[in-house]
Design a protein around this motif. Structure first.
Motif, short mmCIF file in Angstrom:
data_model
loop_
_atom_site.label_atom_id
_atom_site.label_comp_id
_atom_site.label_asym_id
_atom_site.label_seq_id
_atom_site.Cartn_x
_atom_site.Cartn_y
_atom_site.Cartn_z
N GLU A 129 2.14 6.37 -10.09
CA GLU A 129 2.16 4.81 -10.04
C GLU A 129 1.99 4.31 -11.67
O GLU A 129 1.49 3.26 -11.98
CB GLU A 129 0.87 4.52 -9.58
CG GLU A 129 0.95 3.49 -8.38
CD GLU A 129 -0.18 3.26 -7.58
OE1 GLU A 129 -1.39 2.72 -7.87
OE2 GLU A 129 0.04 3.48 -6.53
N LYS A 135 2.65 0.11 -5.26
CA LYS A 135 1.76 1.11 -4.97
C LYS A 135 2.81 2.40 -4.50
O LYS A 135 3.55 2.22 -3.91
CB LYS A 135 0.74 0.56 -3.65
CG LYS A 135 -0.24 -0.20 -4.18
CD LYS A 135 -1.29 0.55 -4.88
CE LYS A 135 -2.57 -0.58 -5.19
NZ LYS A 135 -3.35 0.12 -6.15
N SER A 155 2.63 -6.23 -8.29
CA SER A 155 1.82 -5.06 -7.52
C SER A 155 2.97 -3.88 -7.32
O SER A 155 4.00 -4.15 -6.75
CB SER A 155 1.31 -5.56 -6.17
OG SER A 155 0.35 -6.56 -6.58
N TYR A 191 2.78 5.99 -2.37
CA TYR A 191 2.34 6.72 -1.04
C TYR A 191 3.07 8.05 -1.30
O TYR A 191 4.30 8.15 -1.24
CB TYR A 191 2.45 6.11 0.21
CG TYR A 191 1.99 6.88 1.32
CD1 TYR A 191 0.70 6.80 1.77
CD2 TYR A 191 2.84 7.73 1.94
CE1 TYR A 191 0.11 7.45 2.93
CE2 TYR A 191 2.49 8.43 3.15
CZ TYR A 191 1.21 8.37 3.60
OH TYR A 191 0.63 8.96 4.75
N ASP A 235 0.89 -1.24 0.12
CA ASP A 235 0.01 -0.13 0.04
C ASP A 235 0.61 1.39 0.02
O ASP A 235 0.54 2.52 0.10
CB ASP A 235 -0.62 0.09 1.11
CG ASP A 235 -0.20 0.04 2.58
OD1 ASP A 235 1.12 -0.10 2.56
OD2 ASP A 235 -0.86 -0.27 3.44
#
Length: 849
Positions: A760, A779, A777, A781, A666
């Motif tokens: 991203e 991600k 994956s 932040y 995340d």
């Protein structure tokens, strides 16, 4: 372009000095007096049907004679007979009865003739030639020099009596087209014109105008390229670069011929058309194009599209010439079409401009390669052009003067000997003209490359500041010539860009070889110039150069302090144990006394890390707490940062620990595996191997299925992040982004590359082939003073199983920073790659524990 066709067909049989006597008129006296004791004895005569440009030129001639002698020279249309010697400008009735042979001259060529003691003639092969004849007259007979733009740059000798030689002069330019881009305003444009700059060939990026996307994506979408995955790329508007037409598309030759013929019908005065490729690559990868192109790389290491492109150009030009047989076509030998074709010789009406920064020829090996390539091109094109990068551009590129007078003369002479007849350069000079005689000398050499460089420079210096001050100004510019031709080729900044068409002006690391002592010497020399300058105007010019130096030196001081600090820091980081701690403490005391710069915060962080490595516990955490990044409101940031392993500094290995609890992907780096993971913080600039201003930390972990990566990118200017690219596998590296390079142990030097931008957007490739599309994956932040990327990459993406404990893979972690108000992007990485991140032989090692 006027008589470009005549110029190309006629061998220019002129002395290389371009000055000789024709000796076909009755004898005349050896001199003619134009002004005697301030009284004019001449007038300027123009044709009765004179146009405004020629009439303006006549008044220019009269004006400068007035400024030199205070004698007002009348300008009249013919017939004019008031008992004065006549300077005939252009094709007057009198001139029409003379056999001057001007029809054989190049359009920029001219004759200054003295048929008898009552008449002087200045006429050229075109209006441009007549204009350049006037400027030669003013230079040769009055001694005027246009040293640099503006009134201050004009050197005008004063006479009460002006006598001139009656020896006839005929000149033609050695290079028929001569141009600098980036000149600003009327003053700079006029100055260049006085020094005979004249652009005569259209060749720049133009295929997007030949096939404007807003129209052709609708009516002929097949003309646009297939880039990847069989998808045709359709540019969004008529200004979008990054694509080339599909040169194998059915009907594209005929459509180009039609459009170009329509252009010449609407613009009959135009003598050339550009077939230059668009900027930023983007060639077609459809089956037919690739079948004709193959996998061969060109001299720049790019896929070689030369044959398919130049065959297309030949077909188009042959079609246009059927209707317009006197037209010419310029184009750019650039990027993927940098090399000459291997199968066809170019139509004689095509002039390819070879794009390269030839200051790089200060390196003998590069010079040899460039000369060889020019020779190869000369076999396939009857006339060549050269496109150069001679910045300039102080706001965006280079702060210091950048001069290479003698090397410039050398390569212009080589150019002439190898079919080069047209020159173009991106110049973008500073308003303060800090490069002195560089562009002046360049234009003189473009007219005649066999000029004596030292004599021309000596004259420029003496005209500028007087004979007594001139040696000191010459020594000042000689220092910068030595810097750019001797020191720079030995620098890491230069070496890292050896394969590039031009030097990396986005990096200020060209300043690394410069020392504060050098600047002290330069200041002393310029102060001597001011002291020794004689006349009021010489003093003004001397102060102009000193003021220029003082202005840009202020911007330079922080760079010099920065590089001295960073270079010393790298030396210290190689030390160990007690010696290291002693050296770091001394270094810290030194830095604290210096004015801060954009790297100071990063330097203090590195000091803390080195102290921790030397055994001072808590030094790293304390250094981070004192940094601006510690002001972040994100609580987990410090926990991630504190847990670092200083022993990794200068190591080529990083351990990846096995984790039984995978991180949540995340972008929030508060997972247990990240708190205990060994991290690298030792990111260095990829060309110079020195610290960067915004630190990056990377941690690695793995489990049975995935490799996990955590990037923490510290950033003071979060509001300035560049996130323009929105296309997967697009030019993501132009945004703020991180990169991961990996060579699994079983794959030799064949590497995988993954890029993730701050927005991203992903780019993934296997040895630059974007056909590799792993399922992973990632991600992002975005915090207040940092941003992160967290990734989970399945091992099967690399055709690998979980590595055994003790396995070793080759990896590198890099970051492209585009943000920040310093206008100086940073490309950095864990392992130094000498300017080429696609270098697996320079990667470090990831050890699986």
């Amino acid at each position: 372009m006027g008589k470009i066709n005549v110029w190309l067909e006629v061998v220019v049989m002129v002395n290389l000095l371009c000055i000789f006597s024709r000796g076909i008129y009755a004898e005349v006296t050896e001199t003619i007096t134009l002004v005697e004791n301030g009284k004019p004895l001449v007038m300027v005569v123009v044709p009765a049907d004179v146009n405004s440009s020629l009439e303006s030129l006549a008044h220019t001639l009269s004006k400068y004679i007035l400024l030199s002698t205070k004698a007002e020279i009348p300008v009249q249309k013919e017939p004019a007979d008031i008992g004065l010697i006549k300077i005939h400008l252009g094709n007057t009735s009198y001139v029409k009865n003379l056999n001057l042979g001007i029809e054989k001259l190049d359009a920029d060529g001219f004759v200054i003739s003295f048929p008898d003691d009552k008449n002087i003639v200045i006429i050229g092969g075109s209006e441009f030639g007549t204009e350049f004849g006037v400027y030669e007259f003013l230079e040769r007979y009055i001694g005027i020099r246009w040293l640099f733009p503006g009134e201050l740059g004009e050197y005008i000798p004063c006479y009460e009596t002006l006598k001139i030689s009656t020896k006839e002069v005929q000149q033609e330019p050695i290079f028929f087209s001569r141009f600098f881009s980036g000149l600003k305003g009327k003053e700079q444009a006029d100055w260049a014109r006085y020094n005979r700059m004249h652009h005569r060939v259209r060749f720049h990026h133009n295929l997007l105008r030949l096939f404007p996307p807003e129209t052709y994506t609708k009516i002929h979408p097949q003309f646009f390229p297939i880039k990847e995955k069989e998808t045709r790329y359709l540019p969004k508007d008529n200004k979008t670069h990054g694509w080339q037409p599909c040169f194998s598309s059915e009907g594209i030759v005929e459509e180009a011929i039609k459009n170009i013929c329509e252009y010449f019908t609407k613009n009959p005065e135009r003598t050339s058309y550009s077939l230059g490729v668009n900027d930023e690559g983007g060639h077609c990868k459809c089956g037919e194009c690739l079948a004709r192109v193959g996998d061969k790389k060109n001299s720049l290491g790019l896929r070689n599209y030369s044959d398919i492109y130049y065959e297309w150009c030949n077909a188009v030009v042959e079609g246009v010439l059927k209707k317009y047989p006197d037209k010419y076509f310029g184009l750019l030998a650039y990027s993927e079409v940098f090399d000459p074709p291997s199968k066809v010789k170019l139509n004689s009406h095509i002039i390819p401009y070879m794009t390269y920064e030839r200051l790089k020829w200060a390196d003998k090996e590069i010079e040899k390669e460039g000369q060889k390539l020019t020779g190869e091109w000369a076999k396939f094109a009857s006339t060549l052009g050269w496109y150069d990068y001679i910045y300039g551009k102080p706001r965006d590129h280079y702060i210091t003067p950048r001069v290479w007078f003698h090397k410039m003369a050398e390569y212009y002479r080589f150019a002439y000997e190898n079919n080069v007849r047209a020159l173009y350069a991106e110049a973008y000079p500073a308003a303060d003209w800090r490069e002195g005689p560089k562009l002046y000398l360049s234009l003189k050499l473009q007219w005649n490359p066999n000029l004596d460089v030292d004599k021309t420079l000596k004259e420029w210096y003496e005209c500028a500041v007087g004979k007594e001050a001139a040696p000191y100004l010459a020594e000042y510019f000689a220092f910068w010539e030595e810097y750019w031709t001797k020191r720079i080729p030995q620098s890491e900044w230069f070496k890292s860009g050896r394969k590039n068409q031009y030097m990396n002006f986005n990096s200020s690391n060209y300043l690394v070889p410069l020392r504060i002592d050098d600047m002290v010497k330069c200041e002393q020399l310029l102060k001597l110039v001011v002291e020794k300058a004689g006349t009021e105007k010489e003093k003004s010019r001397a102060n102009f150069f000193l003021s220029s130096f003082e202005g840009w030196r202020k911007n330079l001081s922080s760079f010099l302090n920065k590089f001295e600090q960073l270079t010393e820091l790298e030396k210290i980081s190689q030390l160990k144990d007690e010696v290291l701690l002693f050296a770091v403490n001394n270094y810290k005391n030194w830095v604290e006394k210096l004015p801060p710069n954009s790297f100071t915060d990063s330097i203090y962080l590195k000091i803390g890390l080195l102290m921790e490595k030397a055994g001072k516990k808590g030094a790293w955490a304390q250094a981070f707490d004192n940094s601006p990044w510690a002001k972040s409101n994100i609580r987990w940031l410090k926990s991630f940062v504190y847990n670092i392993h200083p022993a990794i500094i200068n190591s080529d290995s990083l351990s990846a620990e096995f984790t039984s609890i995978p991180p949540k992907i995340d972008g929030i780096l508060d997972d247990k595996c990240w708190l205990k993971a060994k991290k690298v913080d030792d990111f260095r600039e990829y060309q110079s191997d020195i610290l960067v201003s915004q630190p990056t930390l990377v941690g690695v972990a793995y489990d049975s299925d995935n490799l996990y990566l955590a990037y923490l990118c510290m950033e003071k200017n979060m509001g300035d992040l560049v996130t323009e690219i929105q296309e997967h596998d697009g030019r993501v590296w132009r945004d703020d982004c991180i990169e991961f390079f990996v060579v699994p142990s079983s794959n030799g030097d064949k590497f995988y590359q993954i890029i993730v931008s701050a927005s991203e957007i992903k780019y993934d490739a296997y040895i630059t082939n974007t056909g590799w599309n792993p399922q992973y994956s990632a991600k992002v932040y975005k915090g207040d003073l940092f941003w992160t990327v967290e990734m989970a990459i399945p091992f099967v993406s690399f055709a690998e199983k979980k590595p055994n404990s003790g396995s070793r893979w080759k990896v590198n972690f890099t970051r492209q920073r585009q943000s920040g108000k310093e206008k100086n992007k940073e490309i950095s990485g864990w392992r130094f790659t000498a300017g080429n991140n696609l270098s697996p032989d320079k990667f470090g090692f990831l050890l699986f524990r």
